[in-house]
Structure formats: C-alpha cells, structure tokens
Design a protein around this motif. Structure first.
Motif, short mmCIF file in Angstrom:
data_model
loop_
_atom_site.label_atom_id
_atom_site.label_comp_id
_atom_site.label_asym_id
_atom_site.label_seq_id
_atom_site.Cartn_x
_atom_site.Cartn_y
_atom_site.Cartn_z
N MET A 27 0.83 -1.16 0.00
CA MET A 27 0.00 0.00 0.00
C MET A 27 0.89 1.25 0.00
O MET A 27 1.87 1.33 0.73
N LEU A 28 0.54 2.21 -0.83
CA LEU A 28 1.30 3.45 -0.92
C LEU A 28 0.94 4.37 0.24
O LEU A 28 -0.21 4.47 0.64
N ALA A 29 1.96 5.05 0.73
CA ALA A 29 1.75 6.01 1.80
C ALA A 29 0.94 7.20 1.28
O ALA A 29 1.11 7.63 0.14
N ASP A 30 0.09 7.72 2.12
CA ASP A 30 -0.67 8.93 1.82
C ASP A 30 0.06 10.09 2.49
O ASP A 30 0.20 10.13 3.71
N PHE A 31 0.54 11.02 1.69
CA PHE A 31 1.37 12.10 2.22
C PHE A 31 0.64 12.92 3.28
O PHE A 31 1.24 13.29 4.29
N VAL A 32 -0.61 13.22 3.07
CA VAL A 32 -1.35 14.04 4.04
C VAL A 32 -1.72 13.22 5.27
O VAL A 32 -1.39 13.58 6.39
N ARG A 33 -2.40 12.11 5.07
CA ARG A 33 -2.87 11.29 6.19
C ARG A 33 -1.71 10.76 7.04
O ARG A 33 -1.77 10.73 8.26
N GLY B 188 8.32 1.25 -8.65
CA GLY B 188 7.21 0.99 -9.54
C GLY B 188 7.46 1.55 -10.92
O GLY B 188 8.60 1.72 -11.34
N GLU B 189 6.37 1.91 -11.58
CA GLU B 189 6.45 2.42 -12.95
C GLU B 189 6.50 3.94 -13.01
O GLU B 189 6.68 4.52 -14.07
N GLY B 190 6.32 4.61 -11.87
CA GLY B 190 6.49 6.05 -11.80
C GLY B 190 5.27 6.89 -12.09
O GLY B 190 5.34 8.11 -11.98
N ASN B 191 4.18 6.29 -12.44
CA ASN B 191 2.98 7.07 -12.77
C ASN B 191 2.05 7.09 -11.55
O ASN B 191 1.19 6.23 -11.41
N TYR B 192 2.26 8.07 -10.70
CA TYR B 192 1.48 8.21 -9.48
C TYR B 192 0.64 9.48 -9.56
O TYR B 192 1.13 10.52 -10.00
N ASP B 193 -0.61 9.40 -9.12
CA ASP B 193 -1.53 10.53 -9.19
C ASP B 193 -1.25 11.57 -8.11
O ASP B 193 -0.91 11.23 -6.97
N ASN B 194 -1.41 12.83 -8.47
CA ASN B 194 -1.40 13.97 -7.55
C ASN B 194 -0.09 14.15 -6.79
O ASN B 194 -0.09 14.68 -5.68
N VAL B 195 1.01 13.68 -7.34
CA VAL B 195 2.33 13.89 -6.74
C VAL B 195 3.33 14.15 -7.85
O VAL B 195 3.09 13.84 -9.02
N THR B 196 4.47 14.69 -7.48
CA THR B 196 5.59 14.80 -8.40
C THR B 196 6.43 13.55 -8.24
O THR B 196 6.73 13.13 -7.12
N SER B 197 6.80 12.93 -9.35
CA SER B 197 7.56 11.68 -9.35
C SER B 197 8.79 11.86 -10.23
O SER B 197 8.66 12.20 -11.40
#
Length: 182
Positions: A1-7, A17-26
C-alpha cells in the motif's frame, strides 16, 4: 500500500514501480536491472563460471522478485537448465547473503547488490543484465520543492545515488581489468 502524504504525515518517499502516481511529483531516482551475481570464490571452484552455460553446475538462489531465473536463462538462450532448482529465500537480504557466502548464484537486483559489487563481496560473472520495467522514484506532493528541507533531502538522495553509481562503475572496471590480466 502506498503512503498517503497528508494522512500519514510524510513529506517525501521513494517508491518502486512504474512512476505514474496521481497527484504527486515523481522523479526517476534509478533504474533497476537484474543479473547473476555470486561470491568471487565461486569462480575458482571445480566448475568456474566462464559462460552462462556453466550455471548448470551451480545452485541457483531465488528470492521473491518478479524477474525469475527462467526469464534470464531464456534471454541468455539457455534451455535444459532447471530454473526451479536451488534454494528460495523470502527476502532479498538473505538471498544476497547466501550468494556472498558462496552458496550459489543469485539473480541480483542492481540497487540491492551494488554495494556488494563495489566492495568485491559479489561479482557479476556475465555481462547479460535484464532491465526491470520497475524503477525507483522520488515522490513528493506537488509544489513540495518550495520547502527547503524537502528540497535538500531530495538533492542529497540524487547526489548519493550518483556517487554510488560512480563507485560501482569504478569497481566493475577494476574487476574487468583484474580478470583480463589473470
């Protein structure tokens, strides 16, 4: 499970991974490849590893990585070697230690074996490496570089990765020179 930056209260992360993550800079930190690695002493035993075909005389070490021996052996054009034989470890750390202790040949992940290759604790007996479709990415919230501490840590990660890559290349070049002079 990916960490949630805010929570989860996290400022920056490294994701594999493949680098395509939503709502973040990768940002790509480093690519990953896999290749056989073993103890240098294994090269001096009864059946030295001179060609990939010599793997049939050695124990294969497996870990839980996605690229398996069957894939590497096929890429090397080798058939008739039991890719399921050998010993399996649930973690890469134990598999790396077994290879370093001369227990067999591991299909090692570059990011995990680079320090052992640089120190000479492990060697790559063959040139064939397979690129993984997954890589390591530095990931942080959009606009995160406005924060000086986050930017400093990110820059440090990239500088350390670059330094490690240079140390590994120097070590591998030195090993190639030593092998050619034997």
């Amino acid at each position: 499970m990916l960490a949630d930056f805010v929570r989860d209260g996290i400022d920056i992360a490294i994701r594999y991974g493949e680098g395509n993550y939503d709502n973040v800079t990768s940002e790509l930190l480093m690519d990953e490849d896999v290749s056989p690695v073993c103890s240098p002493e294994l090269l001096q035993r009864k059946h030295p590893l001179r060609t990939p075909e010599d793997l049939r005389h050695h124990r294969l070490i497996h870990d839980n990585f996605r690229i398996a021996w069957s894939t590497w052996l096929q890429a090397a054009g080798l058939y008739g070697i039991d890719h399921t034989s050998g010993v399996k470890f649930e973690t890469a750390a134990y598999a790396i230690e077994a290879a370093a202790q001369g227990e067999g040949v591991l299909l090692g992940r570059s990011a995990l074996v680079s320090a052992d290759l640089a120190s000479g604790r492990l060697v790559r007996p063959f040139d064939l490496a397979l690129k993984s479709r997954w890589s390591y990415y530095v990931v942080y919230p959009e606009g995160g570089l406005r924060h000086r501490k986050l930017r400093a840590f990110r820059d440090w990660l990239f500088s350390e990765t670059t330094a490690d890559e240079h140390r590994l290349k120097r070590s591998l070049s030195a090993n190639d020179s030593a092998e050619s002079s034997v």
